[in-house]
Enzyme design. Structure first.
Site, mmCIF file in Angstrom:
data_model
loop_
_atom_site.group_PDB
_atom_site.id
_atom_site.type_symbol
_atom_site.label_atom_id
_atom_site.label_comp_id
_atom_site.label_asym_id
_atom_site.label_seq_id
_atom_site.Cartn_x
_atom_site.Cartn_y
_atom_site.Cartn_z
ATOM 1 N N GLU A 90 0.833 -1.206 0.000
ATOM 2 C CA GLU A 90 0.000 0.000 0.000
ATOM 3 C C GLU A 90 0.865 1.254 0.000
ATOM 4 O O GLU A 90 1.930 1.279 0.615
ATOM 5 C CB GLU A 90 -0.854 0.033 1.272
ATOM 6 C CG GLU A 90 -1.921 -1.016 1.306
ATOM 7 C CD GLU A 90 -2.768 -0.923 2.569
ATOM 8 O OE1 GLU A 90 -2.567 0.024 3.360
ATOM 9 O OE2 GLU A 90 -3.621 -1.796 2.746
ATOM 10 N N CYS A 103 3.071 8.576 1.332
ATOM 11 C CA CYS A 103 3.432 7.685 2.435
ATOM 12 C C CYS A 103 3.721 6.331 1.797
ATOM 13 O O CYS A 103 2.842 5.748 1.157
ATOM 14 C CB CYS A 103 2.262 7.609 3.414
ATOM 15 S SG CYS A 103 2.537 6.419 4.725
ATOM 16 N N CYS A 110 4.790 -6.848 7.661
ATOM 17 C CA CYS A 110 5.728 -6.307 8.651
ATOM 18 C C CYS A 110 5.953 -7.335 9.752
ATOM 19 O O CYS A 110 4.992 -7.912 10.268
ATOM 20 C CB CYS A 110 5.174 -5.017 9.243
ATOM 21 S SG CYS A 110 6.302 -4.280 10.443
ATOM 22 N N CYS A 114 2.695 -4.968 15.533
ATOM 23 C CA CYS A 114 2.066 -4.097 16.537
ATOM 24 C C CYS A 114 0.576 -4.435 16.602
ATOM 25 O O CYS A 114 -0.057 -4.673 15.571
ATOM 26 C CB CYS A 114 2.244 -2.632 16.158
ATOM 27 S SG CYS A 114 3.964 -2.152 16.020
ATOM 28 N N CYS A 117 -2.163 -2.399 14.457
ATOM 29 C CA CYS A 117 -1.865 -2.133 13.047
ATOM 30 C C CYS A 117 -2.286 -3.311 12.164
ATOM 31 O O CYS A 117 -1.901 -4.452 12.415
ATOM 32 C CB CYS A 117 -0.365 -1.869 12.917
ATOM 33 S SG CYS A 117 0.209 -1.827 11.232
ATOM 34 N N CYS A 332 -2.972 2.079 7.867
ATOM 35 C CA CYS A 332 -1.948 1.271 7.208
ATOM 36 C C CYS A 332 -2.306 -0.220 7.206
ATOM 37 O O CYS A 332 -2.551 -0.802 8.253
ATOM 38 C CB CYS A 332 -0.634 1.504 7.946
ATOM 39 S SG CYS A 332 0.665 0.396 7.494
HETATM 40 S S1 SF4 Z 1 2.850 -0.030 13.052
HETATM 41 FE FE1 SF4 Z 1 2.495 -1.713 11.617
HETATM 42 S S2 SF4 Z 1 3.911 -1.330 9.927
HETATM 43 FE FE2 SF4 Z 1 4.591 -0.060 11.660
HETATM 44 S S3 SF4 Z 1 6.093 -1.340 12.753
HETATM 45 FE FE3 SF4 Z 1 4.112 -1.761 13.732
HETATM 46 S S4 SF4 Z 1 3.308 -3.567 12.623
HETATM 47 FE FE4 SF4 Z 1 4.956 -2.691 11.377
#
Ligand code: SF4
Length: 343
Positions: A90, A103, A110, A114, A117, A332
């Protein structure tokens, strides 16, 4: 060999190896990066012979737009791009003070995971190559006809886990004979990998740094960012301070506000205290959490403003980030996660 993966010096060397004059490299790069011409055939200041020769050695590949959503409110545009191997990433085009900002992503998925996210929830596939990072900017410009002025490495992935490719892409975007985006208009956002933050400060790039802190105690941070068990807040901020000593750039602290988790007065006071103790030039960006994922709620406006006031009264500059693209799943990873679920 995708042209978009070469540094300036590498591309000049390739052109000279083919027996062409050095200035031909500048001409080709100007067509690609400034005029958004992606076919050698249309590079009219090259001879016919050169226009035939170049595609035998180079390609100019952009990712394919597989989905695009445009906000009715603020023209924020979210792209789902498909890479050559079929993976999707994205990127977002948004407008900040009237200027186009991109962005961009640095990884497919990833590995940090997190809890707030959508990208983190979809797992990790691989790092992006240099050309796959750079080409997001050109693909957005080609589609939107908007000239990108600012770039934030804040899309999918943790940029500092793909360090070499990210730094090379920054140099390409910044190079005067390539994309020529001012270095002070480029921001790398990281969850905080101290040794890489220090290294970034030594690259000779006066780039902006944003740290995704999201909590003011290590205990709370570990509950939402698994990597926090490896690096303490103090260690991350100490690295940011070293970055600042080398670059003289103000560091932005990103703080996602989650209702009844990290939005209490004591969280704000503790955040103000640790930032003051670091004696750094910082700016705190408060981001009400996107409630797209189950179990996440944003605090009330009153609570958000109170958090900000506590910081400001303690002498810490802070703002609540204005939301962009609320109607287009601009958080995101949301678009990709939905596309993966449909498969
Ligand atoms: S916010 Fe999402 S993209 Fe950013 S480091 Fe954490 S898991 Fe990865």
């Amino acid at each position: 060999m995708n042209i978009l993966g070469f540094s300036y010096e590498e591309f000049v060397e390739e052109i000279v190896k083919l027996g062409l004059e050095r200035y031909r490299a500048d001409q080709v790069l100007d067509w690609v990066y400034q005029k958004l011409v992606f076919s050698f055939d249309q590079m009219t200041n090259l001879s016919k012979e050169h226009r035939r020769l170049l595609p035998q050695h180079f390609s100019i590949d952009l990712p394919k737009v597989v989905e695009k959503k445009v906000s009715k409110f603020d023209k924020t545009t979210k792209y789902l791009f498909e890479l050559k191997d079929g993976n999707t990433i994205e990127s977002v085009l948004l407008f900040h003070e009237g200027y186009a900002t991109a962005c961009i992503s640095t990884q497919v998925g990833c590995p940090i995971r997190c809890s707030f996210c959508a990208t983190g929830q979809s797992g990790f596939v691989r790092n992006l190559e240099v050309d796959e990072i750079v080409s997001q900017i050109l693909a957005i410009e080609a589609d939107s006809r908007q000239k990108i002025r600012n770039v934030v490495y804040m899309g999918m992935g943790e940029p500092l886990l793909n360090y070499d490719n990210v730094v090379k892409s920054v140099r390409i975007l910044n190079h005067k004979k390539m994309k020529n985006i001012g270095i002070r208009r480029i921001t790398i956002s990281t969850v905080g990998i101290p040794e890489k933050i220090i290294k970034l400060g030594q690259e000779g790039l006066d780039i902006n740094l944003a740290i995704s802190l999201h909590a003011s105690s290590n205990e709370k941070r570990m509950q939402i960012i698994p990597l926090a068990s490896k690096y303490a807040i103090e260690e991350i901020l100490d690295a940011a301070k070293q970055f600042q000593q080398n670059t003289d750039r103000r560091v932005t602290i990103e703080y996602i506000l989650i209702k009844e988790f990290n939005d209490y007065d004591e969280d704000a006071r503790r955040l103000a205290k640790i930032l003051k103790e670091m004696k750094m030039k910082v700016f705190v960006n408060l981001i009400p959490v996107n409630p797209a994922l189950p179990g996440l709620e944003r605090p009330s406006i009153w609570k958000i403003n109170r958090f900000k006031e506590i910081l400001v009264e303690s002498g810490i500059e802070a703002e609540v980030r204005r939301e962009k693209g609320v109607d287009i799943e601009a958080a995101c990873g949301q678009l990709r996660l939905r596309a993966l679920q449909k498969r």
